[in-house]
Scaffold this motif. Sequence first.
Motif, mmCIF file in Angstrom:
data_model
loop_
_atom_site.group_PDB
_atom_site.id
_atom_site.type_symbol
_atom_site.label_atom_id
_atom_site.label_comp_id
_atom_site.label_asym_id
_atom_site.label_seq_id
_atom_site.Cartn_x
_atom_site.Cartn_y
_atom_site.Cartn_z
ATOM 1 N N SER A 139 37.130 35.974 47.938
ATOM 2 C CA SER A 139 38.494 35.705 47.465
ATOM 3 C C SER A 139 38.900 36.787 46.475
ATOM 4 O O SER A 139 38.050 37.392 45.797
ATOM 5 C CB SER A 139 38.562 34.334 46.802
ATOM 6 O OG SER A 139 38.205 33.321 47.733
ATOM 7 N N SER A 140 40.205 37.027 46.393
ATOM 8 C CA SER A 140 40.699 38.091 45.526
ATOM 9 C C SER A 140 41.900 37.585 44.731
ATOM 10 O O SER A 140 42.651 36.721 45.188
ATOM 11 C CB SER A 140 41.092 39.313 46.366
ATOM 12 O OG SER A 140 41.592 40.345 45.541
ATOM 13 N N LEU A 141 42.073 38.153 43.533
ATOM 14 C CA LEU A 141 43.135 37.716 42.633
ATOM 15 C C LEU A 141 43.818 38.948 42.037
ATOM 16 O O LEU A 141 43.152 39.926 41.672
ATOM 17 C CB LEU A 141 42.531 36.865 41.518
ATOM 18 C CG LEU A 141 43.488 36.146 40.570
ATOM 19 C CD1 LEU A 141 44.346 35.130 41.318
ATOM 20 C CD2 LEU A 141 42.689 35.444 39.472
ATOM 21 N N ALA A 211 36.045 28.551 42.166
ATOM 22 C CA ALA A 211 35.990 29.666 43.111
ATOM 23 C C ALA A 211 35.781 30.978 42.372
ATOM 24 O O ALA A 211 36.240 31.153 41.239
ATOM 25 C CB ALA A 211 37.282 29.732 43.929
ATOM 26 N N GLN A 212 35.079 31.892 43.039
ATOM 27 C CA GLN A 212 34.877 33.222 42.493
ATOM 28 C C GLN A 212 35.920 34.167 43.085
ATOM 29 O O GLN A 212 36.215 34.129 44.283
ATOM 30 C CB GLN A 212 33.467 33.740 42.810
ATOM 31 C CG GLN A 212 32.385 33.045 42.004
ATOM 32 C CD GLN A 212 31.041 33.738 42.118
ATOM 33 O OE1 GLN A 212 30.913 34.760 42.801
ATOM 34 N NE2 GLN A 212 30.037 33.201 41.436
ATOM 35 N N PHE A 213 36.476 35.049 42.243
ATOM 36 C CA PHE A 213 37.494 36.005 42.657
ATOM 37 C C PHE A 213 37.091 37.405 42.210
ATOM 38 O O PHE A 213 36.571 37.596 41.097
ATOM 39 C CB PHE A 213 38.854 35.671 42.020
ATOM 40 C CG PHE A 213 39.450 34.369 42.480
ATOM 41 C CD1 PHE A 213 40.296 34.318 43.579
ATOM 42 C CD2 PHE A 213 39.178 33.180 41.795
ATOM 43 C CE1 PHE A 213 40.856 33.116 43.986
ATOM 44 C CE2 PHE A 213 39.738 31.982 42.195
ATOM 45 C CZ PHE A 213 40.578 31.938 43.297
ATOM 46 N N THR A 214 37.358 38.376 43.066
ATOM 47 C CA THR A 214 37.287 39.768 42.636
ATOM 48 C C THR A 214 38.674 40.144 42.113
ATOM 49 O O THR A 214 39.701 39.741 42.685
ATOM 50 C CB THR A 214 36.901 40.697 43.806
ATOM 51 O OG1 THR A 214 37.869 40.571 44.854
ATOM 52 C CG2 THR A 214 35.527 40.357 44.342
ATOM 53 N N LEU A 215 38.716 40.881 41.033
ATOM 54 C CA LEU A 215 39.982 41.266 40.414
ATOM 55 C C LEU A 215 40.433 42.616 40.952
ATOM 56 O O LEU A 215 39.667 43.587 40.944
ATOM 57 C CB LEU A 215 39.832 41.328 38.893
ATOM 58 C CG LEU A 215 39.407 40.019 38.209
ATOM 59 C CD1 LEU A 215 39.346 40.216 36.698
ATOM 60 C CD2 LEU A 215 40.365 38.885 38.561
ATOM 61 N N ALA A 216 41.689 42.665 41.441
ATOM 62 C CA ALA A 216 42.229 43.904 41.996
ATOM 63 C C ALA A 216 43.748 43.896 41.837
ATOM 64 O O ALA A 216 44.374 42.831 41.771
ATOM 65 C CB ALA A 216 41.845 44.051 43.460
ATOM 66 N N ASP A 217 44.315 45.061 41.817
ATOM 67 C CA ASP A 217 45.768 45.178 41.734
ATOM 68 C C ASP A 217 46.366 44.857 43.102
ATOM 69 O O ASP A 217 46.274 45.651 44.046
ATOM 70 C CB ASP A 217 46.145 46.599 41.308
ATOM 71 C CG ASP A 217 47.654 46.738 41.083
ATOM 72 O OD1 ASP A 217 48.403 45.767 41.364
ATOM 73 O OD2 ASP A 217 48.073 47.815 40.640
ATOM 74 N N ARG A 218 46.946 43.656 43.211
ATOM 75 C CA ARG A 218 47.557 43.223 44.460
ATOM 76 C C ARG A 218 49.097 43.195 44.333
ATOM 77 O O ARG A 218 49.771 42.497 45.074
ATOM 78 C CB ARG A 218 47.049 41.813 44.826
ATOM 79 C CG ARG A 218 45.558 41.752 45.134
ATOM 80 C CD ARG A 218 45.110 40.322 45.475
ATOM 81 N NE ARG A 218 45.856 39.778 46.590
ATOM 82 C CZ ARG A 218 45.552 39.955 47.878
ATOM 83 N NH1 ARG A 218 44.490 40.710 48.195
ATOM 84 N NH2 ARG A 218 46.280 39.401 48.831
ATOM 85 N N SER A 219 49.619 43.962 43.383
ATOM 86 C CA SER A 219 51.071 43.942 43.168
ATOM 87 C C SER A 219 51.832 44.469 44.378
ATOM 88 O O SER A 219 53.010 44.152 44.564
ATOM 89 C CB SER A 219 51.424 44.757 41.921
ATOM 90 O OG SER A 219 50.943 46.082 42.048
ATOM 91 N N HIS A 220 51.150 45.270 45.210
ATOM 92 C CA HIS A 220 51.799 45.777 46.418
ATOM 93 C C HIS A 220 51.633 44.812 47.588
ATOM 94 O O HIS A 220 52.141 45.060 48.673
ATOM 95 C CB HIS A 220 51.208 47.144 46.789
ATOM 96 C CG HIS A 220 49.720 47.096 47.043
ATOM 97 N ND1 HIS A 220 48.810 46.921 46.018
ATOM 98 C CD2 HIS A 220 49.003 47.190 48.179
ATOM 99 C CE1 HIS A 220 47.581 46.916 46.519
ATOM 100 N NE2 HIS A 220 47.675 47.074 47.837
#
Length: 252
Positions: A139-141, A211-220
Motif C-alpha cells: 500500500s502507498s500513501l 496497515a503499512q504504507f510506503t510514503l511517496a509523492d502521489r500528488s500527480h
Amino acid sequence: MLKHIVILSGVLVLSGCVSSQKAQEEERQFRQESMQAIETSEQNITQQLDALRTTIESQNSTIVSLQDNVSVLSRRVDNLAKQNARQLLDESQKKPEPIVIPATPIAETQTVLGSIEMVEFEQINQSFEARIDTGAATSSLNAVDIQEFERNGNKWVRFNLSTDKEEDAEPVWMEAPLIRYAKVRQSNTAKAERRAVIELWIKLGDIREKAQFTLADRSHMTHAVLLGREFIKDIALVDVSKTYVQTKPQQQ
C-alpha cells in the motif's frame, strides 16, 4: 650206513614235497581271498555308481520340473503385465468426471470491495478516496515535506498528506513511527527508490485494520491512497467493475 643215507634222502624228499604242497595251498587260498576282495570292491563300486546315477536322475527330474514351473510363472507374469497395461491404457483414455463443488455466494464468505473506496484515517479523523489495486503488492500513501525526527528514542516521520495544489490549501499533517525503509522500483524505471514505511490504523466500511504504507509523492496521481495486496489478502475480494461497494463517495 648206506641204508641210513637212503632213508634220510627219502625223508628230505617227502619233506620238500609236503612244503611245496603247503605253499601251493597257501598261494591258492591267497588268490581266492584276493579275488573275493576284488569282487566285493567291484560290487560296492557298482552299488555306489547305481546310487549316484539314481541321485543324478532324480536331480535332473527336479530341475526339469522347476524349469517347467518357471516357464508357467513367466507366462503368468507376462499375462498380468499385459492386462495391467491394457487397464492403464483404458483408464488413461477415459475422460475424468468433472468435480462439482457447490458454489457459495461470495457475500457469505468475504467482504467485497470496489475498485475505489473511501478510507478513513483515525489519527486525523479524515477520509480520502483510495484506489484498491490488486496489481500492487504494498500500500502507498501520498507524502510531501517528509520530516524525520526522534521521539522517546524511536524514529518517527512527519509528512503532509494533502494533494490539494492550491496555494492557500491547508496541509494535512500526520505523524507515525518509522517502521523501516523499503526499496520500490516503478514499472517505468529500472532504478529503485528508497521509501519510508509507516503503520496506521484505517477504517474502510466495517473493516478496521492496521496497515503499512510506503510514503511517496502521489500528488500527480488521481488518488492519495493506494491499498495493495498485503492489505486486501484474507480480508476482502475486489470487484473491479464496481466502486464504493462498502463506502459512500465523498461529497463535493
